[in-house]
Design a protein around this motif. Structure first.
Motif, PDB file in Angstrom:
ATOM      1  N   ALA A 158       0.549  23.877   0.267  1.00  0.00           N
ATOM      2  CA  ALA A 158      -0.908  23.960   0.184  1.00  0.00           C
ATOM      3  C   ALA A 158      -1.611  22.715   0.712  1.00  0.00           C
ATOM      4  O   ALA A 158      -2.715  22.804   1.237  1.00  0.00           O
ATOM      5  N   ASN A 159      -0.979  21.525   0.594  1.00  0.00           N
ATOM      6  CA  ASN A 159      -1.712  20.316   0.966  1.00  0.00           C
ATOM      7  C   ASN A 159      -1.439  19.836   2.390  1.00  0.00           C
ATOM      8  O   ASN A 159      -2.176  19.015   2.924  1.00  0.00           O
ATOM      9  N   VAL A 160      -0.366  20.301   3.040  1.00  0.00           N
ATOM     10  CA  VAL A 160      -0.034  19.795   4.368  1.00  0.00           C
ATOM     11  C   VAL A 160      -1.175  20.123   5.334  1.00  0.00           C
ATOM     12  O   VAL A 160      -1.719  21.223   5.336  1.00  0.00           O
ATOM     13  N   SER A 161      -1.547  19.123   6.136  1.00  0.00           N
ATOM     14  CA  SER A 161      -2.721  19.246   7.005  1.00  0.00           C
ATOM     15  C   SER A 161      -2.341  19.159   8.476  1.00  0.00           C
ATOM     16  O   SER A 161      -1.198  18.836   8.825  1.00  0.00           O
ATOM     17  N   ALA A 175       2.792  32.348   6.682  1.00  0.00           N
ATOM     18  CA  ALA A 175       3.159  33.202   5.551  1.00  0.00           C
ATOM     19  C   ALA A 175       2.376  32.818   4.300  1.00  0.00           C
ATOM     20  O   ALA A 175       2.060  33.669   3.465  1.00  0.00           O
ATOM     21  N   ALA A 176       2.013  31.531   4.182  1.00  0.00           N
ATOM     22  CA  ALA A 176       1.212  31.086   3.036  1.00  0.00           C
ATOM     23  C   ALA A 176      -0.252  31.494   3.203  1.00  0.00           C
ATOM     24  O   ALA A 176      -0.960  31.694   2.218  1.00  0.00           O
ATOM     25  N   VAL A 177      -0.696  31.618   4.460  1.00  0.00           N
ATOM     26  CA  VAL A 177      -2.074  32.041   4.726  1.00  0.00           C
ATOM     27  C   VAL A 177      -2.275  33.508   4.342  1.00  0.00           C
ATOM     28  O   VAL A 177      -3.313  33.888   3.785  1.00  0.00           O
ATOM     29  N   VAL A 178      -1.282  34.338   4.644  1.00  0.00           N
ATOM     30  CA  VAL A 178      -1.414  35.777   4.401  1.00  0.00           C
ATOM     31  C   VAL A 178      -0.821  36.200   3.060  1.00  0.00           C
ATOM     32  O   VAL A 178      -0.773  37.397   2.748  1.00  0.00           O
ATOM     33  N   ALA A 179      -0.355  35.221   2.257  1.00  0.00           N
ATOM     34  CA  ALA A 179       0.225  35.556   0.959  1.00  0.00           C
ATOM     35  C   ALA A 179      -0.847  36.160   0.047  1.00  0.00           C
ATOM     36  O   ALA A 179      -2.051  36.007   0.273  1.00  0.00           O
ATOM     37  N   PRO A 238      -3.629  34.130  -1.327  1.00  0.00           N
ATOM     38  CA  PRO A 238      -3.368  33.112  -0.296  1.00  0.00           C
ATOM     39  C   PRO A 238      -3.195  31.726  -0.908  1.00  0.00           C
ATOM     40  O   PRO A 238      -3.880  31.366  -1.866  1.00  0.00           O
ATOM     41  N   LEU A 239      -2.272  30.957  -0.327  1.00  0.00           N
ATOM     42  CA  LEU A 239      -2.085  29.570  -0.735  1.00  0.00           C
ATOM     43  C   LEU A 239      -2.830  28.607   0.189  1.00  0.00           C
ATOM     44  O   LEU A 239      -2.960  27.428  -0.126  1.00  0.00           O
ATOM     45  N   ARG A 240      -3.296  29.122   1.334  1.00  0.00           N
ATOM     46  CA  ARG A 240      -4.030  28.311   2.294  1.00  0.00           C
ATOM     47  C   ARG A 240      -5.115  29.177   2.931  1.00  0.00           C
ATOM     48  O   ARG A 240      -4.998  30.410   2.962  1.00  0.00           O
ATOM     49  N   SER A 241      -6.129  28.515   3.486  1.00  0.00           N
ATOM     50  CA  SER A 241      -7.186  29.254   4.178  1.00  0.00           C
ATOM     51  C   SER A 241      -6.914  29.368   5.669  1.00  0.00           C
ATOM     52  O   SER A 241      -7.422  30.280   6.330  1.00  0.00           O
ATOM     53  N   LYS A 242      -6.114  28.432   6.242  1.00  0.00           N
ATOM     54  CA  LYS A 242      -5.813  28.490   7.670  1.00  0.00           C
ATOM     55  C   LYS A 242      -4.471  27.827   7.949  1.00  0.00           C
ATOM     56  O   LYS A 242      -3.929  27.103   7.099  1.00  0.00           O
ATOM     57  N   ASN A 243      -3.969  28.057   9.134  1.00  0.00           N
ATOM     58  CA  ASN A 243      -2.675  27.525   9.555  1.00  0.00           C
ATOM     59  C   ASN A 243      -2.866  26.139  10.160  1.00  0.00           C
ATOM     60  O   ASN A 243      -3.506  25.993  11.209  1.00  0.00           O
ATOM     61  N   CYS A 244      -2.310  25.120   9.526  1.00  0.00           N
ATOM     62  CA  CYS A 244      -2.485  23.740  10.000  1.00  0.00           C
ATOM     63  C   CYS A 244      -1.685  23.448  11.265  1.00  0.00           C
ATOM     64  O   CYS A 244      -1.851  22.381  11.874  1.00  0.00           O
ATOM     65  N   CYS A 245      -0.819  24.364  11.688  1.00  0.00           N
ATOM     66  CA  CYS A 245      -0.039  24.151  12.906  1.00  0.00           C
ATOM     67  C   CYS A 245      -0.800  24.586  14.161  1.00  0.00           C
ATOM     68  O   CYS A 245      -0.396  24.251  15.276  1.00  0.00           O
ATOM     69  N   THR A 246      -1.886  25.327  13.963  1.00  0.00           N
ATOM     70  CA  THR A 246      -2.681  25.781  15.102  1.00  0.00           C
ATOM     71  C   THR A 246      -3.364  24.586  15.776  1.00  0.00           C
ATOM     72  O   THR A 246      -4.021  23.789  15.118  1.00  0.00           O
TER      73      THR A 246
END
Length: 417
Positions: free
Chosen positions: A124-127, A174-178, A181-189
């Motif tokens: 959740a916290n990785v940016s 996978a955390a975005v679509v869980a 959701p555990l995240r609002s967006k994908n930080c790898c984008t």
């Protein structure tokens, strides 16, 4: 008094560790790490002001900044392992390779809080900044501080970084679509990755026809020579070619069907170290058209064999192993050819690349090459071999000339070139 110790990291970043003895000289040593010198100095002053004690309200590794807790949050590597464990449609070797990347590479990812504190990364916290820092660390590697000649973690190639980043992006997504959701967006984008062609030497080696002939002439074993000719003549992967059976050949259509490939067993598994399994991807199941010369060779190799027998075998009738072929047949042949003037040192897999180069030289379209190689996506084919299509520049210029210089153009319209 608290002190600050600076450390310059191999990835180009700097960390500052504040150290002090709790309560003075009689207490145990405590420390807190920062990514900014100013923040470290401010924290040092707080420790000194509170009698060498943790400042009230300060949480080690978190500071005064209260990040919103997310229900279901967990360490990034734990989430990654759970994601890989639940993947379907992959073999166990691929699953094992993914887990190795998680343990050896994703485990170094850290999260930098707004305060500058560096803490463990969670799903959740990785940016995005954390991911970019990780890419830099992968590029730089890490040397042993006690022995600069030794690597604790070697530099990663641009291709390896890109592959791992792709896996990491899927894990985060996978955390975005869980649900929830555990995240609002994908930080790898949007991560800026190193260019795959940044190196001085090309990763792929392409042989001219006469260059391959030089190597083939040095392969004395006819069984090994047949296999090398097959690899360069079909572009098949090693594991696919050496898994072909007599029943895969269609004499009427002059084709061969790719239905299986050799797989490596997981460590500790009971039984042989290799087994026959499905090809690499769905598109890897394919039918390959063959030339009359290739069919002649197959007929010779099929004689006296049963449908389930392997087409390509060692002189002793055993299945080929890559290491054995490479060490005893390929390397000696290449070295002998180099001694006689060959200017390249190709790998076995470069026979697949060479096959593509020959097809492109004959104006075979990339979509047709994609189907022949069994690439899952045309993007893979274009990214790897698109630069070779420059041989078509003449035809492209002629097409543009014909289109822009058409005699049916309306009066008064000047031809634009």
């Amino acid at each position: 008094m608290a002190s600050i110790k600076r450390r310059d990291n191999a990835d180009g970043t700097t960390t500052y560790r504040v150290r002090w003895q709790q309560g003075g000289r009689t207490g145990g040593w405590e420390s807190e790490k920062f990514g900014d010198a100013t923040l470290a100095e401010e924290f040092k002053k707080l420790v000194d002001a509170h009698g060498q004690q943790w400042p009230p309200g300060w949480v080690k590794g978190k500071g005064f900044v209260q990040e919103t807790a997310v229900d279901g949050d967990m360490p990034l590597t734990d989430w990654a392992h759970r994601y890989v464990d639940r993947l379907t449609g992959i073999d166990e070797r691929t699953r094992r390779d993914y887990k190795r990347d998680i343990d050896n590479h994703f485990a170094i990812i850290r999260h930098t809080q707004p305060s500058g504190l560096i803490v463990d990364a969670t799903i959740a916290n990785v940016s995005a900044d954390d991911i970019q820092d990780w890419v830099r660390a992968e590029e730089a590697g890490e040397r042993d501080p006690g022995n600069p000649e030794t690597w604790l973690r070697r530099k990663s190639s641009p291709k390896s970084i890109a592959n791992r980043h792709g896996l990491l992006s899927a894990i985060v997504q996978a955390a975005v679509v869980a649900d929830p959701p555990l995240r609002s967006k994908n930080c790898c984008t949007g991560t800026r990755l190193p260019r795959v062609d940044d190196g001085i030497d090309d990763e792929m080696c392409f042989l001219e026809h006469d260059e391959y002939a030089r190597i083939a002439a040095e392969i004395e074993d006819p069984h090994a020579r047949d296999l090398a000719d097959w690899l360069v003549g079909t572009g098949m992967r090693w594991g696919e070619a050496t898994a072909l059976q007599v029943r895969d050949v269609s004499l009427a259509r002059s084709t061969v069907s790719v239905q299986r490939a050799w797989k490596r067993s997981a460590p500790g598994d009971v039984g042989p170290s290799y087994f026959l399994g499905p090809p690499k991807t769905k598109r890897a199941r394919r039918v390959i058209a063959l030339s009359p010369l290739q069919m002649d060779m197959l007929r010779r190799r099929m004689a006296g064999k049963r449908p389930e027998d392997l087409l390509f075998e060692t002189p002793r009738g055993k299945s080929w192993r890559h290491d054995n072929f490479w060490r005893r047949r390929w390397v000696p042949a290449v070295e002998a050819a180099i001694a006689k003037g060959l200017p390249k040192r190709p790998r076995i897999h470069d026979l697949r690349h060479t096959h593509v180069a020959w097809l492109i030289a004959e104006r075979i379209p990339l979509p047709a090459i994609q189907a022949r190689l069994g690439h899952e996506s045309i993007t893979t084919t274009v990214d790897r071999y698109g630069h070779l299509v420059q041989a078509l520049d003449g035809e492209i210029r002629a097409a543009v000339e014909a289109a822009m210089g058409s005699p049916t153009a309306a009066p008064g319209i000047r031809r634009v070139m």
